[in-house]
Design an enzyme around this catalytic site. Structure first.
Site, PDB file in Angstrom:
ATOM      1  N   THR A  54       0.825  -1.209   0.000  1.00  0.00           N
ATOM      2  CA  THR A  54       0.000   0.000   0.000  1.00  0.00           C
ATOM      3  C   THR A  54       0.859   1.258   0.000  1.00  0.00           C
ATOM      4  O   THR A  54       0.441   2.310  -0.490  1.00  0.00           O
ATOM      5  CB  THR A  54      -0.941  -0.001   1.215  1.00  0.00           C
ATOM      6  N   TYR A 143       6.712 -11.842   5.142  1.00  0.00           N
ATOM      7  CA  TYR A 143       5.560 -11.209   4.494  1.00  0.00           C
ATOM      8  C   TYR A 143       5.258 -12.022   3.241  1.00  0.00           C
ATOM      9  O   TYR A 143       6.042 -12.054   2.299  1.00  0.00           O
ATOM     10  CB  TYR A 143       5.923  -9.759   4.171  1.00  0.00           C
ATOM     11  N   LYS A 171       3.213 -11.977   8.237  1.00  0.00           N
ATOM     12  CA  LYS A 171       2.081 -11.216   7.699  1.00  0.00           C
ATOM     13  C   LYS A 171       1.699 -11.882   6.398  1.00  0.00           C
ATOM     14  O   LYS A 171       2.500 -11.953   5.454  1.00  0.00           O
ATOM     15  CB  LYS A 171       2.464  -9.768   7.437  1.00  0.00           C
TER      16      LYS A 171
END
Length: 303
Positions: A54, A143, A171
């Protein structure tokens, strides 16, 4: 509790995946980073994840990523952890970014697997082990977002890395709940599974996992905070209501599209709407449609 365990224990609740604000000249807007982080913490957010997907990380230079981390850490001032994504195509680049972001004030470092090169499990594990060994004083999050990186964090990678003390969790933004459950089965006790897919928020809450990372929550935090508060109280009716609002928020920002999230922040007066090419900002008609959706969805928030 050890210092590493204490740091890992702060990875809980709702963690906002921060967009990187740019000013009118296209440069990182550090005052807007500070403003946004302060607003999110005041709104009940439990942590910020910077320079991730993001945050347009692939479109930022190393010094820009460090500047975002520094501004976020200054604004957080220890009130909430700052997680800095240091993923890059090569291990050498990741280590350089890790040093920069650690020195800029990151509490936790996170990285995707190397991308642009196809790697097997052994190569991915070695990459993460090198990162963890380079910054033994910081917790490290794996991640997983294989739809963008090609290379995945598999159960075998997690098992291989189990002895590394500062690799504290994962994550996962794959959207694959079955895959995440398999990883949970391969992880050591205390390994933190953090869901990065908004529409799996209810499953994460029901399974007792410690945190959710969300891009849309950086622009519309209230329903995410409400969901996690309802989870803590065991109020499934309130949790369900908050989740229904979250599904509408996710739809309004086109499933976490960066330009749409930034447009919401611009409507709030918190940050500018600019994105970097090849991304594009919203058209006038798209902005009008977004405002109308938000006015219907969040009538009390001044859109």
């Amino acid at each position: 509790m050890s210092g590493m365990s204490e740091a890992a224990d702060r990875l809980r609740g709702i963690i906002a995946a921060l967009p990187t604000p740019f000013d009118a000249g296209g440069f990182v807007d550090e005052p807007a980073v500070r403003r946004l982080v302060g607003w999110l913490i005041a709104g009940g957010i439990d942590g910020v994840f910077v320079c991730g997907t993001t945050g347009e990380s692939a479109l930022l230079a190393g010094d820009e990523r460090a500047a975002v981390v520094k501004a976020a850490a200054e604004a957080a001032a220890g009130r909430a952890p700052v997680i800095a994504h240091v993923g890059a195509p090569s291990t050498a680049q990741v280590l350089e970014l890790a040093y920069r972001c650690r020195d800029a004030g990151a509490d936790v470092l996170a990285a995707v697997p190397p991308y642009c090169s196809r790697c097997g499990d052994a190569e991915v594990a070695a990459h993460f082990a090198a990162l963890a060994g380079a910054v033994p004083d910081r917790p490290v999050l794996l991640y997983n977002i294989p739809q963008l990186t090609v290379n995945a964090v598999t159960p075998a990678v997690v098992t291989t890395l189990s002895p590394v003390p500062n690799i504290v969790g994962l994550k996962d933004s794959s959207g694959d709940l079955d895959g995440l459950l398999r990883i949970a089965g391969s992880a050591r006790p205390g390994f933190r599974l953090i869901v990065g897919t908004d529409l799996l928020a209810v499953q994460a809450a029901a399974l007792g996992w410690p945190a959710i990372v969300s891009g849309p929550a950086s622009a519309v935090p209230a329903p995410y905070v409400a969901l996690w508060d309802a989870r803590a109280r065991g109020s499934w009716a309130e949790l369900s209501a908050a989740y229904r609002t979250i599904t509408r928020v996710v739809a309004a920002v086109r499933n976490g599209n960066i330009a749409w999230i930034k447009a919401v922040l611009a409507l709030r007066g918190l940050a500018g709407p600019s994105v970097r090419p090849p991304l594009r900002p919203l058209t006038d008609s798209e902005q009008q449609a977004l405002r109308a959706e938000l006015q219907d969805l969040l009538p009390g928030e001044g859109f």
